[in-house]
Design an enzyme around this catalytic site. Structure first.
Site, short mmCIF file in Angstrom:
data_model
loop_
_atom_site.label_atom_id
_atom_site.label_comp_id
_atom_site.label_asym_id
_atom_site.label_seq_id
_atom_site.Cartn_x
_atom_site.Cartn_y
_atom_site.Cartn_z
N ASP A 66 0.83 -1.20 0.00
CA ASP A 66 0.00 0.00 0.00
C ASP A 66 0.86 1.25 0.00
O ASP A 66 1.46 1.61 1.02
CB ASP A 66 -0.93 -0.01 1.21
CG ASP A 66 -1.92 1.14 1.17
OD1 ASP A 66 -1.75 2.07 0.36
OD2 ASP A 66 -2.88 1.13 1.96
N ASP A 96 -1.59 5.50 -6.77
CA ASP A 96 -1.90 4.66 -5.62
C ASP A 96 -1.86 3.18 -6.01
O ASP A 96 -2.29 2.82 -7.09
CB ASP A 96 -3.29 5.04 -5.12
CG ASP A 96 -3.71 4.22 -3.90
OD1 ASP A 96 -2.88 4.00 -3.02
OD2 ASP A 96 -4.88 3.78 -3.86
#
Ligand code: NAG
Ligand code: NAG
Ligand code: NAG
Ligand code: NAG
Length: 440
Positions: free
Chosen positions: A117, A320
């Site tokens: 992440d 992202d």
């Protein structure tokens, strides 16, 4: 050379090599390689039970169910206010890991498949005894590690944790609660050694989750690659020179073929780059300067302000690794969709999160979508801009507007659009490099 010996040598080589290839395990990482393999969470080598649906349905599912929660999460991060318990997401932000890496924590190392992440700094791992954590795979067992230790509130890193619940005076273990949409998890800041392929990070600080209610975290935790104080980059000091890159394999891919490379060694020598922007209010997010979007040869007209970077509101564009499909704020997406529809033969229908689906026969007409980043044009290969319905009869533009209930100012370049690209983050020289690389 003696003939008999020579024959024996050949025979030996044949047997040795064939037994080697026989023993080849596509799910094993190369032990002498400092790259970390990356796979989609429901790939064949993943320990997590894949849902019994096809990969394209799974992507559809994630795009319509998980992404809105993720966008809520990112928007909350971008517009961060000084609150003691930061909103993590409405429901399932932690459920949204799409790509996992294999790491070891503790001594002896315990194998964990952690979600990658880039928008989170910390690592979180469910620890034994956790109430409410997933039971599909074993959690991390602190007791089984000789190098484990919980951290005290007096440790400087503890002060960086959001949702801290340290007493005003006296000593206590560094514990914290983070809450989101009616769910809470409580964790302790601990340290232990972390092994990333052949690299060892001693005394790595991460959150050991003791209890969670409402939502679930990824069964074996989350590895944050943001760039705030608690991140892996910060904790490893100068070892990785603030540089890492990843190549996310196709969602279709089964094996550990993608890679995460930490540090400047082995990175592409010449790669086109775009500036990495820094938002002091939101140090973990990787902002880039998206200046425009083309559909085919047409530069899509968008309101001037809609792509501008604004550190105080959090507006702008981030790259992202945890959102599935690229989202643009409503006026931007509407303009992209309109131009795309002009160039492809309709009629158009909706499917899950996608509103521009058409008969697959017309796919050859589909224009290339180009993201114009400052200094770098990213032409999306068709596999990164279109998605097919599982029946195979429809193709859809694999992008969407930010969900309606999110008062979003943030555009997100998500991982479907990053398949088979090498994305290089250089946090010291503030650059993001992007190049096509097949890592299926
Ligand atoms: C944190 O969560 C735990 C367990 O859910 C609870 O007992 C504790 O009171 C919470 N602490 C704070 C400061 O909210
Ligand atoms: C790790 O932390 C332990 C306890 O806090 C300390 O004794 C040890 O020296 C540290 N090791 C390294 C390599 O920093
Ligand atoms: C940096 O790398 C060296 C050599 O591998 C290792 O001994 C050291 O513990 C590392 N330091 C950190 C903070 O990761
Ligand atoms: C983004 O790029 C445009 C065009 O080069 C430039 O005018 C603008 O200042 C850049 N924005 C930021 C925040 O760097």
């Amino acid at each position: 050379m003696n003939f008999k010996f020579f024959t024996a040598l050949i025979l030996y080589s044949v047997i040795y090599l064939s037994s080697r290839s026989y023993a080849f395990d596509p799910c094993a990482s190369q032990p002498d390689d400092s790259d970390l393999s990356v796979i989609p969470i429901y790939g064949k080598c993943s320990p997590f039970n894949p849902p019994k649906i096809s990969w394209d349905n799974r992507v559809m599912d994630m795009a319509s169910k998980d992404d809105p929660a993720r966008l809520t999460y990112l928007s909350a991060l971008a517009a961060q206010k000084t609150v003691s318990t930061a909103p993590i997401a409405s429901g399932q932000a932690f459920n949204i890991g799409n790509y996992i890496v294999r790491v070891k924590i503790g001594t002896p190392g315990q194998l964990l498949f952690m979600v990658l992440d880039t928008s989170t700094d910390e690592a979180f791992v469910p620890c034994s005894g956790c109430t409410g954590c997933s039971t599909t795979t074993a959690p991390f067992s602190p007791k089984a590690s000789t190098t484990y230790s919980p951290l005290d509130c007096s440790v400087p890193l503890c002060g960086q944790v959001r949702g801290l619940s340290c007493p005003a005076t006296g000593s206590a273990t560094c514990s914290f609660n983070q809450s989101y949409a009616g769910s809470t998890f409580s964790a302790t800041l601990v340290q232990d050694s972390l092994s990333l392929a052949t690299d060892a990070v001693p005394n790595y600080s991460f959150g050991c989750i003791n209890a969670i209610s409402g939502a679930t975290v990824p069964a074996q935790g989350l590895l944050g690659l943001g760039r705030g104080p608690l991140s892996l980059l910060s904790q490893t000091g100068t070892n990785y020179s603030g540089v890492f890159s990843y190549c996310l394999p196709s969602f279709k891919s089964y094996y550990f073929s993608g890679s995460l490379k930490l540090g400047p060694v082995g990175q592409p020598k010449s790669i086109r780059t775009t500036p990495l922007l820094r938002n002091p209010h939101r140090p973990s997010l990787y902002y880039v300067n998206l200046t425009g979007i083309s559909v085919g040869r047409v530069l899509v007209p968008v309101p001037a302000e809609s792509l501008a970077f604004n550190p105080s509101t959090g507006a702008g564009t981030v790259i992202d690794s945890g959102t599935v499909i690229t989202r643009f704020i409503e006026p931007v997406y509407a303009a992209v969709r309109e131009e795309f529809r002009k160039q492809v033969t309709g009629p158009f229908s909706s499917l899950g999160a996608f509103d521009t689906c058409f008969v697959k026969t017309y796919e050859t007409l589909a224009p290339v979508v180009t993201l114009h980043l400052e200094g770098l044009d990213l032409k999306l290969p068709l596999e990164n801009s279109l998605i097919h319905s599982s029946s195979g009869s429809l193709a859809c533009l694999a992008m969407a507007a930010a969900p309606e209930n999110v008062n979003s100012v943030l555009n997100v370049i998500a991982n479907y659009q990053q398949q088979n690209l090498r994305v290089l983050f250089d946090t010291v020289n503030n650059k993001v490099g992007i190049a096509r690389e097949l890592c299926n």
